[in-house]
Design a protein around this motif. Structure first.
Motif, short mmCIF file in Angstrom:
data_model
loop_
_atom_site.label_atom_id
_atom_site.label_comp_id
_atom_site.label_asym_id
_atom_site.label_seq_id
_atom_site.Cartn_x
_atom_site.Cartn_y
_atom_site.Cartn_z
N LEU A 19 47.60 41.86 43.82
CA LEU A 19 46.23 42.36 43.85
C LEU A 19 45.33 41.29 43.26
N ILE A 20 44.08 41.26 43.71
CA ILE A 20 43.19 40.18 43.28
C ILE A 20 42.97 40.16 41.77
N ASN A 21 42.99 41.32 41.12
CA ASN A 21 42.80 41.30 39.67
C ASN A 21 43.98 40.63 38.97
N TYR A 22 45.21 40.82 39.47
CA TYR A 22 46.37 40.14 38.89
C TYR A 22 46.33 38.64 39.18
N PHE A 23 45.95 38.30 40.41
CA PHE A 23 45.83 36.89 40.75
C PHE A 23 44.75 36.23 39.88
N GLY A 24 43.62 36.90 39.70
CA GLY A 24 42.56 36.37 38.86
C GLY A 24 43.01 36.16 37.43
N GLN A 25 43.78 37.10 36.89
CA GLN A 25 44.30 36.96 35.53
C GLN A 25 45.25 35.77 35.41
N GLU A 26 46.10 35.60 36.41
CA GLU A 26 47.03 34.47 36.37
C GLU A 26 46.26 33.16 36.45
N LEU A 27 45.25 33.09 37.30
CA LEU A 27 44.46 31.88 37.42
C LEU A 27 43.70 31.58 36.13
N GLU A 28 43.16 32.61 35.49
CA GLU A 28 42.52 32.42 34.18
C GLU A 28 43.50 31.81 33.18
N ARG A 29 44.71 32.32 33.18
CA ARG A 29 45.72 31.86 32.23
C ARG A 29 46.10 30.41 32.48
N ILE A 30 46.39 30.05 33.72
CA ILE A 30 46.87 28.68 33.98
C ILE A 30 45.75 27.65 33.88
N LEU A 31 44.50 28.05 34.16
CA LEU A 31 43.38 27.12 34.06
C LEU A 31 42.70 27.17 32.69
N ASN A 32 43.08 28.15 31.87
CA ASN A 32 42.47 28.35 30.56
C ASN A 32 40.95 28.53 30.67
N LEU A 33 40.55 29.41 31.59
CA LEU A 33 39.15 29.73 31.82
C LEU A 33 38.95 31.23 31.68
N LYS A 34 37.72 31.65 31.54
CA LYS A 34 37.40 33.07 31.51
C LYS A 34 36.43 33.35 32.65
N PHE A 35 36.86 34.20 33.58
CA PHE A 35 36.04 34.54 34.74
C PHE A 35 35.16 35.74 34.46
#
Length: 131
Positions: free
Chosen positions: A14-30
């Motif tokens: 789901l996009i919210n899980y994908f978004g959380q993973e991307l935040e984690r690996i890029l060390n960003l806050k969306f």
């Protein structure tokens, strides 16, 4: 000269899980985005931005958009020249693409707009034996 680059991602998450993973690996806050039906998250940095969402592109030549569920679009602002804009965008797009590729989890396609494929990646199954 790039004005924006796109990373297409094939994911069953789901996009919210994908978004959380991307935040984690890029060390960003969306920040969540509510004004667009296709854009779910946005990040704005000092001179670049990214948006994460879905898309409605159809396949075109060697660009098989329909096989990718998510789109990460990267752009730049507050830069002095088109050359600097292009360099900023290419740096962050390549960084995001490479970080996702390192996970060996997602099929990826990096494009210049919707016309030119710059790179692609298909995960390697670690259980397969390449004899």
């Amino acid at each position: 000269m790039a004005t924006h680059l796109m990373v297409f991602v094939a994911s069953n998450d789901l996009i919210n899980y994908f978004g959380q993973e991307l935040e984690r690996i890029l060390n960003l806050k969306f920040a969540p985005v509510g004004e667009s039906p296709e854009i779910y998250y946005r990040f704005t940095g000092e001179n670049w931005w990214l948006e994460i969402g879905t898309h409605t592109f159809i396949n075109d030549r060697d660009l098989d958009f329909e096989n990718f569920s998510y789109l990460i679009e990267i752009g730049a602002y507050n830069v002095r020249s088109l050359e600097e804009c292009s360099a900023v965008i290419e740096y962050y797009a390549r960084y995001i693409f490479d970080e996702l590729r390192a996970l060996n989890k997602y099929r990826l396609m990096l494009t210049y707009g919707v016309q030119i494929k710059l790179d692609e990646f298909a995960p390697i199954d670690p259980s397969s034996d390449p004899i």
